[in-house]
Design a protein around this motif. Sequence first.
Motif, short mmCIF file in Angstrom:
data_model
loop_
_atom_site.label_atom_id
_atom_site.label_comp_id
_atom_site.label_asym_id
_atom_site.label_seq_id
_atom_site.Cartn_x
_atom_site.Cartn_y
_atom_site.Cartn_z
N GLU A 1 0.13 2.23 0.77
CA GLU A 1 -1.15 1.77 0.24
C GLU A 1 -1.24 1.93 -1.27
O GLU A 1 -1.91 1.15 -1.95
N GLU B 1 1.43 1.64 -3.27
CA GLU B 1 2.25 0.54 -3.79
C GLU B 1 1.50 -0.78 -3.74
O GLU B 1 1.60 -1.58 -4.66
N ALA B 2 0.74 -1.00 -2.67
CA ALA B 2 0.00 -2.25 -2.53
C ALA B 2 -1.03 -2.42 -3.64
O ALA B 2 -1.21 -3.52 -4.16
#
Length: 69
Positions: free
Chosen positions: A16, A18-19
């Motif tokens: 999450e 990285e997103a």
Amino acid sequence: MTDDRAKSRAEHPLPEEEAVGSDDFQDQSEAILMESDIRENEPEATRDAVQRGEDPEEVERRTSEEAAE
């Protein structure tokens, strides 16, 4: 907190994280680990508190209703 912990966490962010992305995963990791260490070492001080700023002694206390505003 050791630099190795922050470096390792910065190199392997959660999916999450990285997103969403980050301007600086190293700084983000250091802040997350610092807050985690405070919650682990001082649960009574952080149970109903939100840390503000760089100073772990500087704690703002508020209710859940106030936090939702």
